[in-house]
Design an enzyme around this catalytic site. Sequence first.
Site, mmCIF file in Angstrom:
data_model
loop_
_atom_site.group_PDB
_atom_site.id
_atom_site.type_symbol
_atom_site.label_atom_id
_atom_site.label_comp_id
_atom_site.label_asym_id
_atom_site.label_seq_id
_atom_site.Cartn_x
_atom_site.Cartn_y
_atom_site.Cartn_z
ATOM 1 C CG HIS A 161 -2.682 12.854 29.536
ATOM 2 N ND1 HIS A 161 -4.052 12.814 29.451
ATOM 3 C CD2 HIS A 161 -2.285 13.848 28.703
ATOM 4 C CE1 HIS A 161 -4.459 13.749 28.606
ATOM 5 N NE2 HIS A 161 -3.417 14.384 28.133
ATOM 6 N N GLY A 191 4.789 29.522 28.409
ATOM 7 C CA GLY A 191 4.347 29.027 27.109
ATOM 8 C C GLY A 191 3.124 29.824 26.699
ATOM 9 C CB SER A 192 2.637 32.831 25.030
ATOM 10 O OG SER A 192 3.104 33.282 26.269
ATOM 11 N N GLY A 193 1.391 29.654 23.644
ATOM 12 C CA GLY A 193 0.722 29.125 22.458
ATOM 13 C C GLY A 193 -0.783 29.162 22.636
ATOM 14 C CB THR A 205 4.782 20.180 28.567
ATOM 15 O OG1 THR A 205 4.723 21.604 28.682
ATOM 16 C CG2 THR A 205 5.663 19.812 27.388
ATOM 17 C CG ASN A 206 0.866 15.660 26.192
ATOM 18 O OD1 ASN A 206 0.637 15.054 27.231
ATOM 19 N ND2 ASN A 206 -0.083 16.229 25.468
ATOM 20 C CG ASP A 230 6.413 31.540 23.914
ATOM 21 O OD1 ASP A 230 5.456 30.742 23.999
ATOM 22 O OD2 ASP A 230 7.379 31.371 23.152
#
EC number: 1.1.1.37
Length: 320
Positions: free
Chosen positions: A176, A10-12, A120-121, A34
Site C-alpha cells: 500500500h 483509535g478514535s480519530g 495504520t500506515n 483511544d
Amino acid sequence: MARNKIALIGSGMIGGTLAHLAGLKELGDIVLFDIADGIPQGKGLDIAQSSPVEGFDASLTGASDYSAIEGADVCIVTAGVPRKPGMSRDDLLGINLKVMEQVGAGIKKYAPNAFVICITNPLDAMVWALQKFSGLPKNKVVGMAGVLDSSRFRLFLAEEFNVSVKDITAFVLGGHGDTMVPLARYSTVAGIPLPDLIQMGWTTKEKLDQIIQRTRDGGAEIVGLLKTGSAYYAPAASAIEMAEAYLKDKKRVLPCAAHLSGQYGVKEMYVGVPTVIGAGGVERIIEIDLNKGEKEAFDKSVAAVAGLCEACINIAPSLK
C-alpha cells in the site's frame, strides 16, 4: 442472541467514521478506544445520539482502557499518526511501530479471538508488526489496503468510461504505497477487460497509465488537498466491508494485505493480494497468474515492503 462486539482502536477521523458506519449497518455493539481520554467518549455519545434519527440499534461506548475491548469479535486498528503534506507513509514508521506494540499487547490480553483489521500506515509493515506483537493467528490479522486502492481505481475508471461504479471490477496488488500494482489485465467493465476497451476505442493506453498513476497517488492527492490530515471516509468504508465479510461469513473476494507463506514466491510477509474473507478470517489466498511485467512490478513492491519490515526490526529487534 448476543450482538457482535466491534472494537475500534483509535478514535480519530477514521475511527469516528468506522463507528458511524458500523452503527448504520447494525454490525454489533461498538467500543471506541483511544488513549486521549474524552475523545472516544465524546464521539461515542455523539454517534449514539444519531441512532434514534437514523434508526439503528447498537450500543456505542468510549473508553481509554484496553479492558473495554474484552471479548471483541472484530478489532479495527487506526491508532497512530496520520500523514501530513510532504510525508510519505514510510515516514510514520518509527512513531507508529511503538503504537502497534501497545495495541498488540492490548489485543493479546483482551481480544485474542478477534479478527483484526489494521489501517495504520505504513500499512504492510504495521500489520506485520501487529501480528507479531499480538501473537494472533496469521489468518486473523489483515491489513486494509487493497479494497481502498481498488475502490479508487474503480472510481477513476468509472469516470473515464462514464459508466456506473457498480459495473467496474478492479485489481490492485502489492504494498500500500507508491509501488502498488493496479492490474489493468484483470480489471473489467461489465466483464470486458481494460485492454479490450483500449482496442474498442473507449480509452487509450496513455490515459489508462495516467489513471493507474493517479490510483498510486490517491492517498497523497487527498493529503495535499486536506492539508491537515489524510483520507478517512473511503478507508473506513473499505474496512467495514472487510469486517462485514467476516461477521456475516460472506466469503467475499477482497484484496487485502494478507500473510503469505510461499504464495507469489513470498514468505513470512504481509502483502496485498486477493483473498477470500469469511468466518475463518482469511480463508484462502488467490494466486493469480502474472505476466513478466506484472511480476517484476509486484516483486519491486514486495522488496519495498521487505525494506520497511527490516527497518522495523532495527527499531524493535524482538520482531525478528
